[in-house]
Design an enzyme around this catalytic site. Structure first.
Site, mmCIF file in Angstrom:
data_model
loop_
_atom_site.group_PDB
_atom_site.id
_atom_site.type_symbol
_atom_site.label_atom_id
_atom_site.label_comp_id
_atom_site.label_asym_id
_atom_site.label_seq_id
_atom_site.Cartn_x
_atom_site.Cartn_y
_atom_site.Cartn_z
ATOM 1 N N HIS A 43 2.894 -0.942 -0.798
ATOM 2 C CA HIS A 43 1.391 -1.229 -1.312
ATOM 3 C C HIS A 43 0.495 -1.925 -0.350
ATOM 4 O O HIS A 43 -0.477 -2.259 -0.153
ATOM 5 C CB HIS A 43 0.992 -1.888 -2.416
ATOM 6 C CG HIS A 43 0.505 -2.250 -2.992
ATOM 7 N ND1 HIS A 43 -0.430 -1.196 -4.249
ATOM 8 C CD2 HIS A 43 -0.548 -3.292 -2.844
ATOM 9 C CE1 HIS A 43 -1.438 -1.937 -4.722
ATOM 10 N NE2 HIS A 43 -1.288 -2.693 -4.031
ATOM 11 N N GLU A 44 0.946 -3.208 0.174
ATOM 12 C CA GLU A 44 0.265 -4.059 1.263
ATOM 13 C C GLU A 44 -0.395 -3.351 2.485
ATOM 14 O O GLU A 44 -0.893 -4.192 2.597
ATOM 15 C CB GLU A 44 0.943 -5.696 1.102
ATOM 16 C CG GLU A 44 1.742 -6.073 -0.267
ATOM 17 C CD GLU A 44 0.403 -6.524 -0.859
ATOM 18 O OE1 GLU A 44 -1.248 -6.437 -0.539
ATOM 19 O OE2 GLU A 44 0.689 -6.279 -1.952
ATOM 20 N N HIS A 78 -3.299 -1.758 2.001
ATOM 21 C CA HIS A 78 -3.905 -2.762 2.601
ATOM 22 C C HIS A 78 -4.569 -3.409 3.885
ATOM 23 O O HIS A 78 -5.155 -3.045 4.923
ATOM 24 C CB HIS A 78 -3.996 -4.472 1.680
ATOM 25 C CG HIS A 78 -3.729 -3.381 -0.012
ATOM 26 N ND1 HIS A 78 -5.618 -3.399 -0.785
ATOM 27 C CD2 HIS A 78 -3.149 -4.092 -1.002
ATOM 28 C CE1 HIS A 78 -5.074 -3.662 -2.142
ATOM 29 N NE2 HIS A 78 -3.958 -3.593 -2.152
ATOM 30 N N GLU A 94 -8.285 -0.823 -3.465
ATOM 31 C CA GLU A 94 -6.991 -0.883 -3.682
ATOM 32 C C GLU A 94 -6.605 0.404 -3.519
ATOM 33 O O GLU A 94 -5.488 1.194 -3.635
ATOM 34 C CB GLU A 94 -6.907 -1.376 -5.593
ATOM 35 C CG GLU A 94 -5.767 -0.455 -6.612
ATOM 36 C CD GLU A 94 -4.946 -2.332 -5.925
ATOM 37 O OE1 GLU A 94 -5.464 -3.006 -5.189
ATOM 38 O OE2 GLU A 94 -3.335 -2.208 -6.658
HETATM 39 ZN ZN LIG Z 1 -3.536 -4.094 -4.261
#
Ligand SMILES: [Zn+2]
Length: 470
Positions: A234-235, A238, A264
């Site tokens: 997830h990170e 980003h 996101e």
């Molecule tokens: Zn996030």
């Protein structure tokens, strides 16, 4: 910081916020921006100079609608708010946080009233900060389309007779092995370790300290594999966006992310649509087996893949699965609008929260810690922020559907560990534009359609039919 140190910190932070506000609203800045806005440099709003001028001008005009006193008061209220939230959460006692939260909403109402354009609601005015030009009414429409599908699918999942074995995920895996695996996964999808780092923390996040210094942080739990691995993906998602922004425009609109929803969408795309897909695991399974050793030795790839796609209604948003996650967001979206419009009082918030969990997810929080006090956002003044999480999920699915049409057989590429064609497509469609286009424009340009719930619904239905053998 000791609890009594907080007031002085609040003084300092609000002084800084006030000083920054004064600098940002300096009349000279306004005059320069007026001149630039009337010049030929601003003719094309999608060009680098055009986007820079229009975005900075917009931010300037917004800042001028607020007084320095109000900015300072808001800043102080959020520093105090976060401290009270922590205490209340620790003591599981909402009343310790209630006065601070009431003050935050009172100030936010005033800020929203001052910021709102004639065609904006107060909520729109706050949303604008995170998702420029978005409208609550349009988001509501998309959420309303999405919600019945989620409720229905999550019921089918609860009734499923052949659920995956979720206990697999609670098997012990050494933190060091998880770190190795997570780093490898981030590297594999294209995170550039020459321009970024992966470290450990309590609350995972991604932050950029400079044009070639992107930090992603994650946490490993010995008996819960998804926290570290999918937290990292997830990170890293980003981080890929941050690393894809143009460095020569660092700190200015053409080199900045378009909106929080778009940000996101990048994290969710890599975490869920790639990272929890079967083709990704066809590629990544042999390495996982060798790194995790005994933990997964007796499992088939298929069993493991089903387990990482388990779905079950739960109380904590950040631990929610792909199907139920958006129901958490819709609850917060509804409640914060009701609070902002004085239709719900802060006194009644804990019960309103618990009632919604009971009606929407058939599960009632046993305490405020697992209920209304679980998220830091409202205590930090982040109101109008929550919907960007679900926007991210919707945008991610819509982008991936378009990428499947335009990039070729993504599944076949992932199966052999080729993730760069997808990343290159995202770079070209999203990353390199920074703020030269709005979120809506980027989605339209990349997918040929306005934002819709259909691709996410389609994705969830297809995947969960297979995972749960529906
Ligand atoms: Zn996030």
């Amino acid at each position: 910081m000791p609890i009594e140190g907080g007031n002085f910190r609040a003084d300092q932070v609000s002084l800084l916020a006030g000083t920054i506000h004064q600098r940002c609203t300096d009349p000279r800045l306004g005059e320069w921006l007026e001149v630039l806005a009337d010049s030929s440099l601003a003719d094309d709003p999608h060009s680098d100079p055009g986007a820079t001028i229009s975005r900075l001008h917009r931010d300037y005009k917004r800042a001028c609608r607020l007084t320095t006193e109000l900015v300072e008061a808001m800043s102080r209220a959020t520093v105090i708010g976060q401290q009270r939230w922590e205490v209340a959460r620790h003591d599981q006692n909402f009343s310790h946080f209630k006065p601070a939260l009431a003050e935050i909403f009172r100030l936010k109402r005033e800020i929203a009233s001052r910021l709102a354009e004639p065609d904006q609601s107060r909520y729109d005015a706050l949303l604008d900060e995170y998702e420029p030009n978005a409208k609550a009414s349009e988001i509501r429409q998309v959420f309303n389309d999405l919600r019945p599908h989620l409720v229905q699918l999550s019921q089918q999942i609860l009734d499923a007779r052949h659920p995956p074995n979720e206990r697999i995920l609670q098997r012990k895996a050494a933190k060091e092995s998880q770190r190795k695996l997570s780093e490898l996964a981030a590297q594999r999808i294209g995170f550039d370790f020459q321009r970024g780092r992966l470290d450990q923390t309590t609350h995972p996040f991604c932050t950029t300290l400079g044009p070639s210094d992107c930090r992603i942080l994650t946490r490993y739990q010995e008996k819960w594999l998804p926290a570290g691995l999918f937290g990292t993906l997830h990170e890293a998602g980003h981080g890929l966006y941050e690393q894809g922004l143009r460095q020569d425009w660092y700190g200015l609109p053409p080199g900045s992310y378009a909106s929080l929803g778009i940000h996101e969408s990048q994290s969710r795309l890599w975490e869920n649509l790639v990272g929890r897909s079967y083709p990704f695991w066809q590629h990544f399974w042999p390495e996982t087996r060798s790194i995790l050793g005994k933990t997964v030795q007796d499992l088939s790839l298929y069993e493991f893949w089903r387990s990482i796609n388990t779905s079950r209604p739960s109380l904590i948003r950040v631990e929610a699965d792909e199907v139920t996650y958006n129901l958490h967001i819709i609850i917060r979206f509804d409640l914060e609008q009701a609070l902002l419009e004085n239709e719900l009082s802060v006194d009644d918030l804990p019960d309103a929260w618990a009632d919604r969990y009971e009606s929407d997810l058939q599960i009632r929080p046993p305490s405020v810690r697992e209920g209304v006090l679980q998220d830091v956002h409202w205590s930090a003044g982040l109101i109008g922020y929550f919907p960007t999480y679900t926007l991210g999920n919707l945008i991610a699915s819509q982008l991936l559907t378009a990428a499947r049409d335009q990039v070729g057989d993504l599944d076949a590429q992932w199966r052999v560990g080729e993730f760069s064609p997808l990343l290159d497509w995202l770079r070209a469609q999203i990353h390199r534009h920074g703020q030269c286009y709005s979120a809506d424009e980027l989605i339209h340009k990349a997918t040929g359609k306005p934002l819709s719930s259909a691709p996410l619904v389609q994705h969830l239905r297809t995947k969960y039919a297979e995972v749960y053998r529906l």
